[in-house]
Design a protein around this motif. Structure first.
Motif, PDB file in Angstrom:
ATOM      1  N   ARG A  34       0.809  -1.383   0.341  1.00 10.58           N
ATOM      2  CA  ARG A  34      -0.414   0.182  -0.270  1.00 10.58           C
ATOM      3  C   ARG A  34       0.577   1.518  -0.427  1.00 10.58           C
ATOM      4  N   PHE A  35       1.983   1.181   0.639  1.00 10.35           N
ATOM      5  CA  PHE A  35       2.688   2.328   1.186  1.00 10.35           C
ATOM      6  C   PHE A  35       4.059   2.724  -0.139  1.00 10.35           C
ATOM      7  N   VAL A  36       4.216   1.526  -0.982  1.00  6.09           N
ATOM      8  CA  VAL A  36       4.967   1.524  -2.301  1.00  6.09           C
ATOM      9  C   VAL A  36       4.329   1.839  -3.620  1.00  6.09           C
ATOM     10  N   ARG A  37       2.844   1.730  -3.375  1.00  4.99           N
ATOM     11  CA  ARG A  37       1.860   2.679  -4.572  1.00  4.99           C
ATOM     12  C   ARG A  37       1.528   3.858  -4.081  1.00  4.99           C
ATOM     13  N   TYR A  38       1.282   3.759  -3.235  1.00  7.13           N
ATOM     14  CA  TYR A  38       0.840   5.952  -2.759  1.00  7.13           C
ATOM     15  C   TYR A  38       1.911   6.407  -2.814  1.00  7.13           C
ATOM     16  N   TYR A  39       3.872   5.995  -2.885  1.00  3.81           N
ATOM     17  CA  TYR A  39       4.716   6.713  -2.983  1.00  3.81           C
ATOM     18  C   TYR A  39       5.707   6.499  -3.777  1.00  3.81           C
ATOM     19  N   LYS A  40       5.653   4.956  -4.689  1.00  4.02           N
ATOM     20  CA  LYS A  40       5.935   4.758  -5.871  1.00  4.02           C
ATOM     21  C   LYS A  40       8.115   5.248  -5.517  1.00  4.02           C
ATOM     22  N   PRO A  41       8.425   4.710  -4.882  1.00  7.26           N
ATOM     23  CA  PRO A  41       9.962   4.737  -5.029  1.00  7.26           C
ATOM     24  C   PRO A  41      10.868   4.611  -5.920  1.00  7.26           C
ATOM     25  N   GLY A  42      11.932   5.258  -5.583  1.00  3.28           N
ATOM     26  CA  GLY A  42      12.740   4.868  -6.814  1.00  3.28           C
ATOM     27  C   GLY A  42      13.920   3.444  -6.366  1.00  3.28           C
ATOM     28  N   TYR A  43      13.262   2.701  -5.037  1.00  7.52           N
ATOM     29  CA  TYR A  43      13.862   1.557  -4.777  1.00  7.52           C
ATOM     30  C   TYR A  43      13.556   0.614  -3.642  1.00  7.52           C
ATOM     31  N   ILE A  44      13.260  -0.050  -3.528  1.00  6.02           N
ATOM     32  CA  ILE A  44      12.183  -0.900  -2.573  1.00  6.02           C
ATOM     33  C   ILE A  44      13.161  -2.608  -2.775  1.00  6.02           C
ATOM     34  N   VAL A  45      13.488  -2.756  -1.484  1.00  6.74           N
ATOM     35  CA  VAL A  45      14.496  -3.751  -0.495  1.00  6.74           C
ATOM     36  C   VAL A  45      13.622  -4.841   0.047  1.00  6.74           C
ATOM     37  N   ILE A  46      13.235  -6.430  -0.026  1.00  8.60           N
ATOM     38  CA  ILE A  46      11.794  -7.074   0.435  1.00  8.60           C
ATOM     39  C   ILE A  46      13.601  -8.200   1.141  1.00  8.60           C
ATOM     40  N   GLU A  47      13.174  -8.946   2.480  1.00  8.08           N
ATOM     41  CA  GLU A  47      13.774  -9.076   3.180  1.00  8.08           C
ATOM     42  C   GLU A  47      13.250 -10.366   3.276  1.00  8.08           C
ATOM     43  N   ASN A  48      13.105 -12.150   3.323  1.00 11.36           N
ATOM     44  CA  ASN A  48      11.837 -12.588   4.171  1.00 11.36           C
ATOM     45  C   ASN A  48      12.578 -14.012   4.376  1.00 11.36           C
ATOM     46  N   VAL A  49      11.848 -15.360   4.567  1.00 14.50           N
ATOM     47  CA  VAL A  49      12.000 -16.383   4.824  1.00 14.50           C
ATOM     48  C   VAL A  49      11.829 -16.942   3.146  1.00 14.50           C
ATOM     49  N   PRO A  50      12.183 -18.133   2.579  1.00 12.05           N
ATOM     50  CA  PRO A  50      11.970 -18.326   2.006  1.00 12.05           C
ATOM     51  C   PRO A  50      10.504 -18.926   1.163  1.00 12.05           C
ATOM     52  N   GLY A  51      10.309 -19.311   2.248  1.00  9.75           N
ATOM     53  CA  GLY A  51       8.638 -20.238   1.957  1.00  9.75           C
ATOM     54  C   GLY A  51       7.736 -18.597   2.083  1.00  9.75           C
ATOM     55  N   ILE A  52       8.252 -17.349   2.108  1.00 11.24           N
ATOM     56  CA  ILE A  52       7.040 -16.484   1.395  1.00 11.24           C
ATOM     57  C   ILE A  52       6.620 -16.749  -0.168  1.00 11.24           C
ATOM     58  N   GLU A  53       8.041 -17.424  -0.774  1.00 10.29           N
ATOM     59  CA  GLU A  53       8.410 -17.504  -2.295  1.00 10.29           C
ATOM     60  C   GLU A  53       7.860 -19.069  -2.702  1.00 10.29           C
ATOM     61  N   SER A  54       7.107 -19.757  -1.853  1.00  4.85           N
ATOM     62  CA  SER A  54       7.260 -21.497  -2.138  1.00  4.85           C
ATOM     63  C   SER A  54       5.647 -21.084  -2.156  1.00  4.85           C
ATOM     64  N   LYS A  55       5.176 -19.910  -1.591  1.00  7.12           N
ATOM     65  CA  LYS A  55       3.534 -19.816  -1.363  1.00  7.12           C
ATOM     66  C   LYS A  55       3.159 -18.739  -1.961  1.00  7.12           C
ATOM     67  N   PRO A  56       3.345 -18.461  -3.206  1.00  6.09           N
ATOM     68  CA  PRO A  56       3.509 -16.908  -3.870  1.00  6.09           C
ATOM     69  C   PRO A  56       1.814 -15.685  -3.784  1.00  6.09           C
ATOM     70  N   GLU A  57       0.921 -16.808  -4.162  1.00  5.90           N
ATOM     71  CA  GLU A  57      -0.169 -16.529  -3.663  1.00  5.90           C
ATOM     72  C   GLU A  57      -0.774 -16.277  -2.436  1.00  5.90           C
ATOM     73  N   GLU A  58      -0.664 -17.296  -1.505  1.00  7.44           N
ATOM     74  CA  GLU A  58      -1.335 -17.136   0.162  1.00  7.44           C
ATOM     75  C   GLU A  58      -0.403 -15.968   0.262  1.00  7.44           C
ATOM     76  N   SER A  59       0.416 -15.344   0.635  1.00  7.64           N
ATOM     77  CA  SER A  59       1.784 -15.289   0.905  1.00  7.64           C
ATOM     78  C   SER A  59       2.127 -13.191   0.462  1.00  7.64           C
ATOM     79  N   GLY A  60       1.107 -13.239  -0.113  1.00  8.42           N
ATOM     80  CA  GLY A  60       0.831 -12.324  -1.970  1.00  8.42           C
ATOM     81  C   GLY A  60       1.882 -11.334  -1.986  1.00  8.42           C
ATOM     82  N   LEU A  61       2.980 -12.841  -2.301  1.00 10.60           N
ATOM     83  CA  LEU A  61       4.027 -12.115  -3.210  1.00 10.60           C
ATOM     84  C   LEU A  61       4.021 -11.965  -4.906  1.00 10.60           C
ATOM     85  N   LYS A  62       3.186 -13.153  -4.649  1.00 11.53           N
ATOM     86  CA  LYS A  62       2.380 -12.941  -6.523  1.00 11.53           C
ATOM     87  C   LYS A  62       2.138 -11.279  -6.593  1.00 11.53           C
TER      88      LYS A  62
END
Length: 355
Positions: A116-144
């Motif tokens: 929501r904040f990324v959508r509002y500000y559209k920053p020049g750069y974005i960094v995400i760090e999380n456990v690998p499980g966020i990628e194994s279930k991309p629809e549930e985690s919101g990653l997709k």
């Protein structure tokens, strides 16, 4: 070519889910100004403020934080090419070691709240760090949905599952990392280092203490007390890498839950090795029953300071908390500052390249 220092002065960051300030520490060490750190955990407030007096700590659930908060309070503009938004949301729900998914249910979609904040500000750069499980279930985690947003709005990104031991962190800490930019070319990603740091490189020099004791000179160098049976178990566990199998046939020491189960949970009650990186420093690294957190030689679990050093905080970094478990949680949840600094350097290099 523009001066690199002036380029860094044009970069500012906002650290969402900042915890005790690992990302902020890494970014500030490179000269990038972090405007604010946001976290819902009140225990992090004093830790963050003591170490980062030039950054504002916001004690708030981001679900309840208005999108225009940073515009109103910090004059943050939309579409700022030099703005970096960092989102390292709590990852317990997607961690493979999580055994209390009910408690972590509320935090499982924090990536979408960050969006929501990324959508509002559209920053020049974005960094995400999380456990690998966020990628194994991309629809549930919101990653997709997050990646779809990046694609739709012209962001280029690199995402990798990395072992931080290959990036100067003395522990086998596997994480999902994404760096995105809408500033021209593909973002730059930190490079692997050829040689891993080990336990010996970071904690061998510390003074010896017993379980339940603390160092007079280093207040954070304190170790949890252990029961008489656990002390006997450690005493029978070989130094420098021994496991609980050393006492599996001792009826007074063997634990019922592990009888005839030599091939599962092999790390619990084990000792670490000097010549290798540590296992992942979790929020319970100061307990021998929660992983391979036994000291290589001394009959105790890791001290709080040892955990902080293995997370690459400096000896002088201040941690606040009314119990050791609160401090351990802040340490274990942190992004290692030395890795955060590598991301910051690559963002600064990229910004200088495209400007």
């Amino acid at each position: 070519m523009p001066d690199s220092r002036s380029m860094k002065n044009n970069l500012t960051a906002i650290d969402f889910f900042c915890c005790g300030g690992g990302m902020t520490e890494g970014f500030e060490s490179t000269g990038i100004r972090v405007l604010a750190g946001i976290d819902i955990d009140p225990a992090c407030k004093e830790t963050y403020e003591k170490n980062h007096p030039n950054s504002k700590f916001i004690l708030k659930d981001i679900k309840k934080l208005p999108s225009n908060h940073f515009k109103n309070k910090f004059d943050v503009e939309k579409n700022d090419d030099g703005l970096i938004m960092i989102g390292c949301s709590p990852c317990q729900h997607w961690s493979k070691i999580n055994t209390e998914r009910g408690k972590s249910e509320k935090s499982k979609n924090l990536l979408l709240d960050f969006t929501r904040f990324v959508r509002y500000y559209k920053p020049g750069y974005i960094v995400i760090e999380n456990v690998p499980g966020i990628e194994s279930k991309p629809e549930e985690s919101g990653l997709k949905r997050f990646l779809n947003f990046l694609d739709k709005h012209g962001y280029k990104y690199k995402k990798q599952k990395i072992d931080m031991s290959k990036y100067g962190v003395p522990q086998k800490r596997v994480r999902f990392v994404l760096i995105a930019t809408r500033n021209g070319s593909d973002p730059l990603f930190p490079e692997n280092l050829k040689k891993c740091k080990t336990l010996k490189d970071y904690i061998k020099k510390l003074p010896q203490i017993n379980a339940g004791e603390k160092s007079n000179d280093l207040p954070l160098h304190r170790s949890a007390s252990i029961s008489e049976n656990n002390l006997k178990r450690l005493q029978k566990t070989p130094h420098n890498g021994g496991t609980r199998l050393a006492w599996k046939d001792d009826p007074d020491l063997q634990i019922n839950a592990y009888k005839d189960k030599d091939n599962i949970f092999k790390d619990v009650y084990g000792r670490m090795k000097w010549e290798e990186p540590a296992p992942t420093i979790t929020t319970r690294f100061n307990s021998i029953s929660n992983g391979r957190f036994g000291h290589p030689e001394q009959d105790r679990a890791l001290s709080l300071l040892e955990g902080a050093l293995l997370q690459t905080f400096s000896e002088k970094y201040y941690f606040s908390g009314n119990t050791d478990s609160v401090v351990a949680r802040q340490i274990g949840n942190a992004v290692p500052p030395i890795f955060a600094s590598q991301i910051a350097v690559k963002i600064a290099e990229h910004y200088q390249m495209v400007k």
